[in-house]
Enzyme design. Structure first.
Site, PDB file in Angstrom:
ATOM      1  N   ILE A  39       0.792  -1.282   0.084  1.00  0.00           N
ATOM      2  CA  ILE A  39      -0.100   0.219  -0.071  1.00  0.00           C
ATOM      3  C   ILE A  39       0.834   1.318  -0.076  1.00  0.00           C
ATOM      4  O   ILE A  39       0.602   2.152  -0.489  1.00  0.00           O
ATOM      5  CB  ILE A  39      -0.988  -0.107   1.338  1.00  0.00           C
ATOM      6  CG1 ILE A  39      -1.878  -1.013   1.158  1.00  0.00           C
ATOM      7  CG2 ILE A  39      -1.834   1.385   1.221  1.00  0.00           C
ATOM      8  CD1 ILE A  39      -2.611  -1.390   2.120  1.00  0.00           C
ATOM      9  N   TYR A 181      -3.548  -7.067  16.337  1.00  0.00           N
ATOM     10  CA  TYR A 181      -3.562  -6.277  15.090  1.00  0.00           C
ATOM     11  C   TYR A 181      -4.838  -5.452  15.406  1.00  0.00           C
ATOM     12  O   TYR A 181      -5.168  -4.321  15.208  1.00  0.00           O
ATOM     13  CB  TYR A 181      -3.666  -7.130  14.002  1.00  0.00           C
ATOM     14  CG  TYR A 181      -3.722  -6.409  12.476  1.00  0.00           C
ATOM     15  CD1 TYR A 181      -2.616  -6.051  12.068  1.00  0.00           C
ATOM     16  CD2 TYR A 181      -4.660  -6.508  12.000  1.00  0.00           C
ATOM     17  CE1 TYR A 181      -2.285  -5.162  10.891  1.00  0.00           C
ATOM     18  CE2 TYR A 181      -4.774  -6.001  10.745  1.00  0.00           C
ATOM     19  CZ  TYR A 181      -3.619  -5.269  10.067  1.00  0.00           C
ATOM     20  OH  TYR A 181      -3.545  -4.605   9.056  1.00  0.00           O
TER      21      TYR A 181
HETATM   22  P1  NAP Z   1       3.606  -4.566   3.540  1.00  0.00           P
HETATM   23  O1  NAP Z   1       3.837  -4.510   2.041  1.00  0.00           O
HETATM   24  O2  NAP Z   1       4.177  -5.591   4.316  1.00  0.00           O
HETATM   25  O3  NAP Z   1       4.172  -3.082   3.794  1.00  0.00           O
HETATM   26  C1  NAP Z   1       4.424  -2.732   5.248  1.00  0.00           C
HETATM   27  C2  NAP Z   1       5.752  -2.106   5.216  1.00  0.00           C
HETATM   28  O4  NAP Z   1       6.158  -1.413   6.405  1.00  0.00           O
HETATM   29  C3  NAP Z   1       7.050  -3.083   4.721  1.00  0.00           C
HETATM   30  O5  NAP Z   1       7.791  -2.277   3.792  1.00  0.00           O
HETATM   31  C4  NAP Z   1       7.527  -3.206   5.977  1.00  0.00           C
HETATM   32  O6  NAP Z   1       8.982  -3.647   6.144  1.00  0.00           O
HETATM   33  C5  NAP Z   1       7.336  -1.989   6.836  1.00  0.00           C
HETATM   34  N1  NAP Z   1       7.605  -2.167   8.231  1.00  0.00           N
HETATM   35  C6  NAP Z   1       7.449  -2.753   9.001  1.00  0.00           C
HETATM   36  N2  NAP Z   1       7.803  -2.526  10.347  1.00  0.00           N
HETATM   37  C7  NAP Z   1       8.147  -1.136  10.035  1.00  0.00           C
HETATM   38  C8  NAP Z   1       8.859  -0.567  11.129  1.00  0.00           C
HETATM   39  N3  NAP Z   1       8.961  -0.855  12.430  1.00  0.00           N
HETATM   40  N4  NAP Z   1       9.254   0.598  10.625  1.00  0.00           N
HETATM   41  C9  NAP Z   1       9.287   1.266   9.501  1.00  0.00           C
HETATM   42  N5  NAP Z   1       8.751   0.361   8.487  1.00  0.00           N
HETATM   43  C10 NAP Z   1       8.307  -0.681   8.874  1.00  0.00           C
HETATM   44  O7  NAP Z   1       2.120  -4.726   3.769  1.00  0.00           O
HETATM   45  P2  NAP Z   1       0.968  -3.919   3.370  1.00  0.00           P
HETATM   46  O8  NAP Z   1      -0.364  -4.511   3.196  1.00  0.00           O
HETATM   47  O9  NAP Z   1       1.084  -2.934   2.136  1.00  0.00           O
HETATM   48  O10 NAP Z   1       0.529  -2.768   4.665  1.00  0.00           O
HETATM   49  C11 NAP Z   1       0.595  -1.110   5.003  1.00  0.00           C
HETATM   50  C12 NAP Z   1      -0.293  -0.978   5.873  1.00  0.00           C
HETATM   51  O11 NAP Z   1      -1.582  -1.296   5.587  1.00  0.00           O
HETATM   52  C13 NAP Z   1      -0.096  -1.693   7.293  1.00  0.00           C
HETATM   53  O12 NAP Z   1      -0.171  -0.688   8.178  1.00  0.00           O
HETATM   54  C14 NAP Z   1      -1.222  -2.566   7.277  1.00  0.00           C
HETATM   55  O13 NAP Z   1      -1.520  -2.839   8.639  1.00  0.00           O
HETATM   56  C15 NAP Z   1      -2.241  -1.986   6.532  1.00  0.00           C
HETATM   57  N6  NAP Z   1      -3.358  -2.949   5.859  1.00  0.00           N
HETATM   58  C16 NAP Z   1      -3.129  -3.798   5.115  1.00  0.00           C
HETATM   59  C17 NAP Z   1      -4.310  -4.475   4.548  1.00  0.00           C
HETATM   60  C18 NAP Z   1      -3.869  -5.720   3.571  1.00  0.00           C
HETATM   61  O14 NAP Z   1      -5.031  -6.396   3.078  1.00  0.00           O
HETATM   62  N7  NAP Z   1      -2.672  -5.793   2.957  1.00  0.00           N
HETATM   63  C19 NAP Z   1      -5.619  -4.357   5.034  1.00  0.00           C
HETATM   64  C20 NAP Z   1      -5.770  -3.426   6.105  1.00  0.00           C
HETATM   65  C21 NAP Z   1      -4.330  -2.524   6.348  1.00  0.00           C
HETATM   66  P3  NAP Z   1       9.519  -4.987   6.081  1.00  0.00           P
HETATM   67  O15 NAP Z   1       8.819  -5.841   4.822  1.00  0.00           O
HETATM   68  O16 NAP Z   1      11.124  -4.808   5.948  1.00  0.00           O
HETATM   69  O17 NAP Z   1       9.135  -5.726   7.545  1.00  0.00           O
END
Ligand code: NAP
Length: 276
Positions: A39, A181
């Site tokens: 995202i 979460y």
């Molecule tokens: P993602 O591709 O895993 O992106 C999350 C990013 O945050 C990764 O690059 C990760 O790095 C980084 N990260 C983790 N811990 C961190 C820290 N302590 N400091 C700085 N960066 C950090 O997943 P995503 O789905 O795009 O998630 C983005 C947001 O959307 C999250 O808040 C998630 O909860 C939310 N969300 C996602 C969904 C879904 O269906 N995908 C639904 C609702 C909400 P690493 O990969 O190196 O750990």
């Protein structure tokens, strides 16, 4: 007392000076946490497509050569920057924002997006796992928002903050539960309401987006896995995972002047999951 301090405050209006509708991010400087993939990377791309001058991705690791942010750096040379930072470590976030302001002299929008999950039964989490998820998803958002607001105030900017919450802030994920979460994503809604109200008088807006099921590393299973059709059957809605780019417009809107009268709210982008 806080109320007393603010009583004599001269309100800074968020009303845009430009009378025509500005839906893009012309010449804006945008910071996004966790934008290597998923995202965050899609929002970074959306911001650049909407005219942003520069996007800064604060993430744990430098972008891998073949990941989404690295592709963006190739497509927009000199406009998509990576900065090392860990949202759980305040000093690293302060240092990263300092670098942005040193390089750009300004800051317009911030997306507190970094988040993690661990999925298992509610009684199975160790105290360390609870701490980790609370530190990243809740304290990490607070750290990012606080540093953003302090910089907006210092620069005299009417900045916009967008936080990534989740559909689980509004209802339990029946198919893949994660209590810490869900707890942190629900708590974020309170953070956004609180900061949105407190800083409205200083022209700073704080909103969040609650995505449904988005195709990223966080949605562990490929959608060919039978589990996904079960999940989508349980949740109803559009019966598919969304692509991250389908969220970008909502973030761009909340970062832009088009949402100048919007603060303290959550926008659900959930493919009708929440409408059932
Ligand atoms: P993602 O591709 O895993 O992106 C999350 C990013 O945050 C990764 O690059 C990760 O790095 C980084 N990260 C983790 N811990 C961190 C820290 N302590 N400091 C700085 N960066 C950090 O997943 P995503 O789905 O795009 O998630 C983005 C947001 O959307 C999250 O808040 C998630 O909860 C939310 N969300 C996602 C969904 C879904 O269906 N995908 C639904 C609702 C909400 P690493 O990969 O190196 O750990």
């Amino acid at each position: 007392m806080l109320g007393e301090e603010k009583k004599d405050y001269k309100w800074v209006s968020t009303l845009p000076e430009n009378e025509s509708l500005v839906t893009g991010l012309p010449d804006r400087v945008i910071v996004i946490t966790g934008a290597n993939t998923g995202i965050g990377a899609a929002v970074a791309k959306g911001a650049l497509e909407a005219g942003a001058k520069a996007v800064y991705n604060i993430d744990l690791r430098a972008p891998l050569e073949d990941n989404e942010f690295a592709a963006l750096q190739k497509a927009y040379p000199g406009k998509a920057h990576y900065l090392n930072g860990d949202v759980t470590k305040l000093d690293t976030i302060v240092a990263a924002f300092d670098k942005v302001i040193e390089a750009e002299g300004t800051l317009d929008g911030v997306v507190a997006n970094a988040g993690i999950t661990i999925r298992k039964g509610s009684l199975e989490y160790t105290p360390e796992e609870w701490d980790l998820i609370i530190n990243v998803n809740l304290k990490g958002v607070v750290n990012t928002a606080n540093v953003a607001i302090k910089n907006f105030l210092k620069l005299g900017k009417k900045g916009s903050i967008v936080v990534t919450a989740s559909l689980v802030a509004h209802g339990t994920n029946k198919a893949a539960p994660s209590l810490p979460y869900q707890a942190t994503k629900s708590a974020i809604l309170g953070v956004v309401r609180g900061l949105g109200c407190e800083f409205a008088c200083q022209g700073i807006r704080v909103n969040c987006v609650s995505p449904g099921y988005i195709r990223t590393a966080l949605t562990t299973y490929p959608d060919t896995d039978p589990l996904w059709s079960t999940k989508l059957d349980i949740w109803g809605g559009m019966h598919r995972l969304a692509e991250p780019r389908e969220l970008a417009g909502t973030y761009v809107y909340l970062l832009s002047d088009a949402s100048s009268y919007t603060t303290g709210v959550d926008v659900r982008v959930q493919g009708a999951i929440d409408a059932w």
